[in-house]
Design an enzyme around this catalytic site. Structure first.
Site, PDB file in Angstrom:
ATOM      1  N   LYS A 159       1.951 -34.261  26.487  1.00  0.00           N
ATOM      2  CA  LYS A 159       2.240 -35.388  27.379  1.00  0.00           C
ATOM      3  C   LYS A 159       3.464 -36.154  26.894  1.00  0.00           C
ATOM      4  O   LYS A 159       4.389 -36.431  27.670  1.00  0.00           O
ATOM      5  CB  LYS A 159       1.023 -36.302  27.463  1.00  0.00           C
ATOM      6  N   ARG A 201      -2.969 -43.522  26.193  1.00  0.00           N
ATOM      7  CA  ARG A 201      -3.511 -42.199  26.566  1.00  0.00           C
ATOM      8  C   ARG A 201      -3.368 -41.221  25.413  1.00  0.00           C
ATOM      9  O   ARG A 201      -2.434 -41.313  24.616  1.00  0.00           O
ATOM     10  CB  ARG A 201      -2.769 -41.620  27.778  1.00  0.00           C
ATOM     11  N   GLY A 251      -9.485 -34.329  30.482  1.00  0.00           N
ATOM     12  CA  GLY A 251     -10.717 -35.103  30.484  1.00  0.00           C
ATOM     13  C   GLY A 251     -11.473 -35.121  29.179  1.00  0.00           C
ATOM     14  O   GLY A 251     -12.529 -35.744  29.086  1.00  0.00           O
ATOM     15  N   MET A 287     -10.438 -36.232  26.105  1.00  0.00           N
ATOM     16  CA  MET A 287     -10.220 -37.385  25.226  1.00  0.00           C
ATOM     17  C   MET A 287     -10.077 -38.654  26.064  1.00  0.00           C
ATOM     18  O   MET A 287     -10.166 -38.614  27.283  1.00  0.00           O
ATOM     19  CB  MET A 287      -9.018 -37.128  24.325  1.00  0.00           C
ATOM     20  N   ARG A 305       2.754 -31.180  33.221  1.00  0.00           N
ATOM     21  CA  ARG A 305       2.345 -30.151  32.264  1.00  0.00           C
ATOM     22  C   ARG A 305       2.209 -28.839  33.012  1.00  0.00           C
ATOM     23  O   ARG A 305       2.083 -28.822  34.234  1.00  0.00           O
ATOM     24  CB  ARG A 305       1.011 -30.522  31.606  1.00  0.00           C
ATOM     25  N   HIS A 340     -12.742 -33.609  37.851  1.00  0.00           N
ATOM     26  CA  HIS A 340     -13.073 -33.009  36.555  1.00  0.00           C
ATOM     27  C   HIS A 340     -13.741 -31.650  36.737  1.00  0.00           C
ATOM     28  O   HIS A 340     -13.374 -30.661  36.090  1.00  0.00           O
ATOM     29  CB  HIS A 340     -13.993 -33.956  35.776  1.00  0.00           C
ATOM     30  N   ARG A 378     -20.820   7.296  22.207  1.00  0.00           N
ATOM     31  CA  ARG A 378     -21.954   7.245  21.283  1.00  0.00           C
ATOM     32  C   ARG A 378     -23.033   8.205  21.785  1.00  0.00           C
ATOM     33  O   ARG A 378     -23.710   7.920  22.766  1.00  0.00           O
ATOM     34  CB  ARG A 378     -22.510   5.826  21.207  1.00  0.00           C
ATOM     35  N   ARG A 414     -18.628  10.523  18.914  1.00  0.00           N
ATOM     36  CA  ARG A 414     -19.250  10.278  17.617  1.00  0.00           C
ATOM     37  C   ARG A 414     -20.567  11.028  17.545  1.00  0.00           C
ATOM     38  O   ARG A 414     -21.450  10.828  18.391  1.00  0.00           O
ATOM     39  CB  ARG A 414     -19.479   8.782  17.424  1.00  0.00           C
ATOM     40  N   GLU A 451     -15.722   2.849   8.444  1.00  0.00           N
ATOM     41  CA  GLU A 451     -16.598   1.698   8.648  1.00  0.00           C
ATOM     42  C   GLU A 451     -17.259   1.233   7.365  1.00  0.00           C
ATOM     43  O   GLU A 451     -18.119   0.348   7.391  1.00  0.00           O
ATOM     44  CB  GLU A 451     -17.663   2.025   9.705  1.00  0.00           C
ATOM     45  N   SER A 481     -10.754   6.462  13.054  1.00  0.00           N
ATOM     46  CA  SER A 481     -11.124   5.443  14.027  1.00  0.00           C
ATOM     47  C   SER A 481     -11.823   4.329  13.264  1.00  0.00           C
ATOM     48  O   SER A 481     -12.852   4.571  12.619  1.00  0.00           O
ATOM     49  CB  SER A 481     -12.059   6.031  15.090  1.00  0.00           C
ATOM     50  N   GLY A 541     -14.171   1.610  12.783  1.00  0.00           N
ATOM     51  CA  GLY A 541     -15.370   1.029  13.388  1.00  0.00           C
ATOM     52  C   GLY A 541     -15.565  -0.370  12.848  1.00  0.00           C
ATOM     53  O   GLY A 541     -16.322  -0.596  11.895  1.00  0.00           O
ATOM     54  N   THR A 542     -14.867  -1.326  13.454  1.00  0.00           N
ATOM     55  CA  THR A 542     -14.804  -2.667  12.857  1.00  0.00           C
ATOM     56  C   THR A 542     -16.101  -3.453  13.002  1.00  0.00           C
ATOM     57  O   THR A 542     -16.271  -4.465  12.320  1.00  0.00           O
ATOM     58  CB  THR A 542     -13.630  -3.461  13.458  1.00  0.00           C
ATOM     59  N   ASN A 543     -17.007  -3.009  13.879  1.00  0.00           N
ATOM     60  CA  ASN A 543     -18.310  -3.688  13.916  1.00  0.00           C
ATOM     61  C   ASN A 543     -19.014  -3.518  12.578  1.00  0.00           C
ATOM     62  O   ASN A 543     -19.402  -4.485  11.914  1.00  0.00           O
ATOM     63  CB  ASN A 543     -19.192  -3.109  15.030  1.00  0.00           C
ATOM     64  N   CYS A 583     -12.246   1.064  17.404  1.00  0.00           N
ATOM     65  CA  CYS A 583     -13.232   1.266  18.464  1.00  0.00           C
ATOM     66  C   CYS A 583     -14.378   0.260  18.425  1.00  0.00           C
ATOM     67  O   CYS A 583     -15.342   0.397  19.167  1.00  0.00           O
ATOM     68  CB  CYS A 583     -13.796   2.692  18.411  1.00  0.00           C
ATOM     69  N   TYR A 641      -4.011   3.322  19.046  1.00  0.00           N
ATOM     70  CA  TYR A 641      -4.749   2.946  20.253  1.00  0.00           C
ATOM     71  C   TYR A 641      -5.842   1.937  19.901  1.00  0.00           C
ATOM     72  O   TYR A 641      -6.227   1.789  18.749  1.00  0.00           O
ATOM     73  CB  TYR A 641      -5.356   4.164  20.948  1.00  0.00           C
TER      74      TYR A 641
END
Length: 889
Positions: free
Chosen positions: A26, A96, A105, A107, A349, A465, A571, A627, A755, A774, A776-778, A841, A861
C-alpha cells in the site's frame, strides 16, 4: 540515524513501487501513484522494519521514530492546510496496515483519527454539516474502540440499533446530528464501563494507540491464519500508513468505492466495481450496505450507477483505470473516495482474481502487448489452477432453485449447511463437506471459510469480505442473497417458502449466483481456450518433463487428458486389493512353501498382465515406471476374527493356522520391516510374476498398436548396491525368457526408488547397476526425519507455529535435509553414470516450491497425481524461467 518514515504526496514522494518490502504494497503504491501525478491524499508510511523491531524489542519502538512521525505529520499538515488537534481547523487522518503482499481484511484500520469532543465542533463548522461531523466522530470511536481498546463491535451496533428504534427509523442515514451526538455519548459511557478508562481525547495519544494496534494486528489470529494459508513469512511484518482523511460521507456529491480494471471473476476486459454514495470505505468492504454498480450497463432497476450519478468523477476514474493498468501492466484493485465531486485514490494493488480470470488476463495482456508470453506464464499461480480442475454443475441435471444472489466467486459445491466458522472447521476436519452460511462474513470467519466447500452470505456485494476472500481461496461463493433469511438462533435459513435446517444439504453455483436445495450432480472440467493456450506457452519454456502417479486406467486416462508425458509411479500393490484377486493374493501369502506360492501367483498373472495392458495402451509410446510390490505381506490379510474365518474357509485351512501365519507376518515396525526389495529377494517368485506380466503386457500392446510401451521397472527400498544387483538380474532373466518365448523384444530399463538415506549416501555405487533413480520423497522424508507422516499431524502444526520447520515437509520438500540428500544422490549418480535418468515421484512432485527445487537440482522429470499435472507443467515452466533459462519468446 535509520530512516523509519517515508512521506508521499504533495510533491514529497520518498518511496516508489519497487520498495514494497520496506514500505508494504500500500505505501509503495501510494508513493508511486503520487509520483505519476494521480490524486493521492498526502501522508507517510512507517516501514515494515519498525514492525520487525517492535516485536524483537518486546513491543517497543526504535529510537528516533517519534521524531520522524512528527516530521511526517508536519508534512501532511502543510500540504492540506490543517493542524492536527486544532479545535478550529483540525487535520484528521486514517491509519492503515500495509504488508508487502495483499492481505485483504486481515489487519486493522482506523479512520477519522484526530476527532474529540472539541475538534468535532471545528469539523462541523468547517464542513457546515453537523450531522457529517458527529457521524464521523461516532465512526472513529467505534473503530478505535474495537481495534485499539478491544471492545466488541457488537456493543456499538447495539447502541445504534437502540437509537434507531427510539427514533422509529430503519437506516443509519435517517439519523440526525442530534441522534449521532447521542450515540457518541453512549459510546463513551460504554467504553468507560468496559475498559475502566475514558475514551482518549488527546489526538497524539490516539495516533500512537492506532499505530500500535496496526502493528499488533500483524499477529492477530486471522492474520496468522491467512499467512499460513498463503505461505507468508511472519518476519515480513507490516507497514503503517498515516494519511490525510478525505470524506465520502459529506453528502450526495460524495461516495466511496472499490473497482477493478478488469472483471476479477472472469478476466473480461471491462471496468468492474461498486460504490456507495455518502459513505466511508469500510461500509463497502464490510458488506453492511449493498453497493451500487459503477457502470450504467450493469445497473438493475432501482439502482443508480456512478456513471449516471457523478459523470465527471466517473470519467476521471476511467482515465485513472487506463493509467494504472498500463503503468503496472497488471489488473488493478483500486480504492477511491469522492469528496464534493473530486476523486481521490486511497490504494491500488494487483487485484485478487479467480484462476479463470488469472488465465484470461495473462493471455489477453500478452496479446495486447502489455506483457510478453514469459511474463504471462509467470503471472498465473500454479496452485490456483486447482479451481479449474474440479467439477462444475451438470447443466443437464435436475435442480430446485432456492434463491439467487451475486455470483461472487465461481465454482460449484454441495454440502451440509453450517452457520458458524468454528463448526465449519470442526465438521470439515471429520471429512464432511460443508457450506458456510452467514448473514455477512468478517475476517474472524477465515478459518471456517477455508474449511468450507462454499460460502453463502445474505448481505454484501462483489467486493465484500466474503467475495474477495473466497475468490482468493478458490471457494465458490454466492453473496448478497437478500431473499434468504438467516436465523442463527434457530439454525435455519428460509427463502421462497422453504426452510433449510443446519446439517441439510444445499448446492451453490458461484458462477451464476444460484442456490439449490439438495445435492446437484457435477461434471468434469475441460481444458480448452485460455487454459490450453497457457499450457502451450508453459510447455515451450519448461525443461522438466511431467509424469503422473497412476495405477488404474481411469487415472492414466485423466493424466493423459491433462498432458502427462508418461507415468512416473505405478504402484502395483493397489491392484492386489481388487476383490476378484485378493483371494489368490492371500493364498500366496498363506502358502507354506515356494511351490504353493507359485501356484497362487499363476492365478494372479493374467490379472496383472491385463492391468498393464490397459495402462500401456493408454500410455503407448510413453515411459511407464512400475514399482514392484512394496508393502509387507501382512497388509493384505484381514484383521478381525470374522474376516480371518472367511479367509480360512475360502482357502480350506484351519482358522488357527491362519492366525499363526498372520502372527508370523506381523511386524513391530512394518515401515522399516520385510518390504520392498527385501520381499523380492526372499520371495523372488513374487517379482518374477510381476515382471513377466509387465513384459507380456508390453509385447501385447506393441503388437496391437504398433507403438511399443517404454516400461521402466523400479525396485523399491534399495539401500545397498547388492540388493539392486540381485533384483536386476532377476528382471533381466525374466525379460530374456519372455522375449525368447515371444520371438521379439522391446526396450526397457531397470532402476530404483531412492527413499532411504543410505541409498542417497551410496548413490554412486547403486548407479553402477541402475538405469534411473526415482526419488521417493514421501518415504525419504519419513526416514530422514525419523517420523511417520500418519502420526506427524499431532505435532507438526506446533513445530511450524514455533518456527522449528518453515512448513510441512510432506507438502514442500525440506531443502536443508531431504533436499540435501536428493542433491547429493543426483550429483553422485551423474558422476558414475552421466546418462542416469532422474525424477521425483512423491507428493512433492505436484508442489510448485518442490518443483522449483527439482529444476535447480536438474532432475529430468516430476511425477504427481493426475489432477495436479497442469499445476506441475506451469510450475516447471516458472521454475525454468526463474532459473535463468535463456529462451526468448
Amino acid at each position: 540515524m535509520s530512516k523509519w518514515v517515508y512521506c508521499f504526496g504533495a510533491g514529497r514522494n520518498e518511496g516508489k513501487a519497487e520498495m514494497r518490502n520496506l514500505l508494504g504494497g500500500k505505501g509503495a503504491n501510494l508513493a508511486e501513484m503520487a509520483a505519476i501525478g494521480l490524486p493521492v491524499p498526502p501522508g507517510f508510511t512507517i516501514t515494515t522494519e519498525v514492525c520487525t523491531a517492535f516485536y524483537a524489542n518486546d513491543r517497543r519502538y526504535p529510537e528516533g521514530l517519534a521524531e520522524q512521525v512528527r516530521d511526517g505529520l508536519a508534512h501532511v499538515e502543510k500540504a492540506v492546510g490543517r493542524q492536527f488537534g486544532d479545535k478550529h481547523n483540525p487535520l484528521l487522518v486514517s491509519v492503515r496496515s500495509g504488508a508487502r503482499v495483499s492481505m485483504p481484511g486481515m489487519m486493522d484500520t482506523v479512520l477519522n483519527l484526530g476527532l474529540n469532543d472539541v475538534t468535532v465542533e471545528g469539523l462541523a463548522a468547517q464542513a457546515r454539516d453537523a450531522r457529517f461531523a458527529w457521524d464521523s466522530y461516532r465512526r472513529f470511536i467505534q473503530m478505535y474502540g474495537n481495534v485499539v481498546l478491544g471492545v466488541d463491535h457488537h456493543r456499538f451496533e447495539e447502541i445504534i440499533e437502540h437509537v434507531k428504534q427510539d427514533e422509529g427509523v430503519l437506516e443509519d442515514t435517517a439519523l440526525s446530528a442530534q441522534d449521532w451526538h447521542r450515540v457518541v455519548e453512549s459510546y463513551k459511557d460504554m467504553i468507560r464501563a468496559e475498559t475502566g478508562k475514558p475514551f482518549p481525547q488527546d489526538p497524539e495519544e490516539q495516533l500512537w494507540g492506532a499505530i500500535g494496534a496496526v502493528f499488533g494486528s500483524w499477529m492477530n489470529p486471522r492474520a496468522v491464519t491467512y499467512r499460513k494459508l498463503h505461505d507468508i513469512p511472519a518476519d515480513w511484518g507490516t507497514a503503517v500508513n498515516v494519511q490525510a482523511m478525505v470524506f465520502g460521507n459529506m453528502g450526495d456529491d460524495c461516495a466511496t468505492g472499490v473497482c477493478f480494471t478488469r472483471d476479477p471473476s472472469t478476466g473480461e476486459n471491462v471496468f468492474y466495481g461498486e460504490y456507495l454514495p455518502n459513505a466511508q470505505g469500510e461500509d463497502v468492504v464490510a458488506g453492511i450496505r449493498t453497493p451500487q454498480p459503477l457502470l450504467k450497463a450493469r445497473a438493475k432497476p432501482g439502482e443508480v450507477s456512478l456513471e449516471e450519478a457523478m459523470p465527471e468523477a466517473f470519467a476521471e476514474l476511467c482515465r485513472v483505470r487506463e493509467i494504472l493498468e498500463r503503468h503496472y501492466r497488471d489488473m488493478q484493485d483500486i480504492e477511491f473516495t469522492i469528496q464534493k465531486g473530486k476523486l481521490y485514490l486511497l490504494q491500488t494493488r494487483n487485484g485478487k482474481r479467480t484462476a479463470a480470470a488469472s488465465l484470461r488476463i495473462a493471455i489477453d495482456m500478452a496479446k495486447e502487448g502489455l506483457i510478453d508470453k514469459a511474463e504471462a506464464v509467470r503471472r498465473v499461480n500454479p496452485s490456483a489452477l486447482d479451481q479449474l480442475l474440479h467439477p462444475t454443475l451438470d447443466p443437464k441435471a435436475e435442480r430446485k432453485l432456492l434463491a439467487k444472489g451475486l455470483a461472487a466467486s465461481p465454482g460449484a459445491a454441495s454440502g451440509a449447511v453450517v452457520f458458524n466458522a468454528d463448526e465449519a472447521e470442526s465438521r470439515a476436519a471429520k471429512g464432511e463437506s460443508v457450506i458456510l452460511v452467514r448473514i455477512e462474513t468478517s475476517p474472524e470467519d477465515i478459518h471456517g471459510m477455508h474449511a468450507a466447500k462454499g460460502i453463502l452470505t445474505t448481505r454484501g456485494g462483489m467486493t465484500s469480505h466474503a467475495a474477495v476472500v473466497a475468490r482468493g481461496m478458490g471457494r465458490p461463493c454466492v453473496a448478497g442473497a437478500g431473499s434468504i433469511t438467516v436465523d442463527y438462533a434457530t439454525q435455519t435459513l428460509t427463502a421462497g417458502g422453504h426452510t433449510v435446517r443446519a446439517g441439510e444439504i444445499i448446492t451453490l453455483d458461484g458462477a451464476t449466483g444460484e442456490v439449490f436445495l439438495g445435492s446437484v450432480p457435477m461434471v468434469e472440467p475441460a481444458m480448452s481456450g485460455e487454459f490450453a493456450t497457457l499450457m502451450e506457452w508453459a510447455d515451450s519454456f519448461r525443461r522438466l518433463k511431467v509424469r503422473a502417479n497412476a495405477e488404474t486406467p481411469l487415472d492414466a486416462g485423466t493424466a493423459r487428458k491433462f498432458g502427462a508425458e508418461g507415468i512416473g509411479l505405478c504402484r502395483t500393490e493397489h491392484m492386489f486389493f481388487d476383490p476378484v484377486r485378493i483371494g489368490a493374493v492371500r493364498q500366496m501369502i498363506m502358502a507354506p512353501d515356494e511351490g504353493g506360492r507359485r501356484t497362487a501367483l499363476a492365478k494372479l498373472l493374467p490379472f496383472q498382465r491385463q492391468d498393464f495392458i490397459e495402462i500401456f495402451r493408454i500410455m503407448a509410446g510413453l515411459p511407464v515406471t512400475i514399482r514392484l510390490l512394496d508393502p509387507p505381506l501382512h497388509e493384505f490379510l484381514p484383521h478381525s476374527d470374522e474376516e480371518l474365518a472367511e479367509v480360512a474357509e475360502g482357502l480350506g485351512l484351519d482358522l488357527q493356522a491362519i492366525r499363526r501365519r498372520a502372527m508370523e507376518l506381523a511386524e513391530a515396525n512394518p515401515m522399516l520391516g520385510h518390504r520392498g526389495c527385501r520381499l523380492g529377494i526372499t520371495f523372488p517368485e513374487i517379482y518374477e510374476m510381476q515382471v513377466r506380466a509387465i513384459f507380456e503386457g508390453a509385447l501385447a500392446v506393441e503388437q496391437e498398436t504398433g507403438a511399443a510401451p517404454l516400461p521402466e521397472i523400479m525396485i523399491p527400498l534399495v539401500g545397498m548396491r547388492r540388493e539392486l544387483e540381485i533384483t536386476r538380474a532377476l528382471v533381466d532373466q525374466v525379460a530374456k525368457n519372455v522375449f525368447q518365448e515371444a520371438g521379439r523384444s522391446i526396450a526397457y530399463s531397470v532402476g530404483t526408488m531412492i527413499e532411504l538415506p543410505r541409498a542417497a549416501l551410496t548413490a554412486s555405487e547403486i548407479a553402477e547397476v541402475a538405469d534411473f533413480f526415482s526419488f521417493g520423497t514421501n518415504d525419504l522424508t519419513q526416514t530422514t526425519f525419523g517420523l511417520s507422516r500418519d502420526d506427524a499431524g499431532k505435532f507438526l502444526p506446533r513445530y511450524i507455529e514455533l518456527g522449528i520447520l518453515p512448513k510441512d515437509p510432506f507438502v514442500s520438500i525440506d531443502r536443508g535435509g531431504v533436499g540435501a540428500l536428493v542433491r547429493m544422490a543426483a550429483e553422485a549418480g551423474r558422476r558414475t553414470k552421466p546418462t542416469l535418468k532422474m525424477g521425483i515421484c512423491g507428493e512433492h512432485g505436484g508442489d510448485p516450491s518442490s518443483i522449483a527445487f527439482c529444476e535447480e537440482t536438474r532432475l529430468d522429470y516430476v511425477s504427481c497425481s493426475p489432477y495436479r499435472i497442469p499445476i506441475a507443467r506451469l510450475a516447471a515452466a516458472q521454475a525454468a524461467l526463474g532459473a535463468g533459462d535463456d529462451r526468448t519468446v
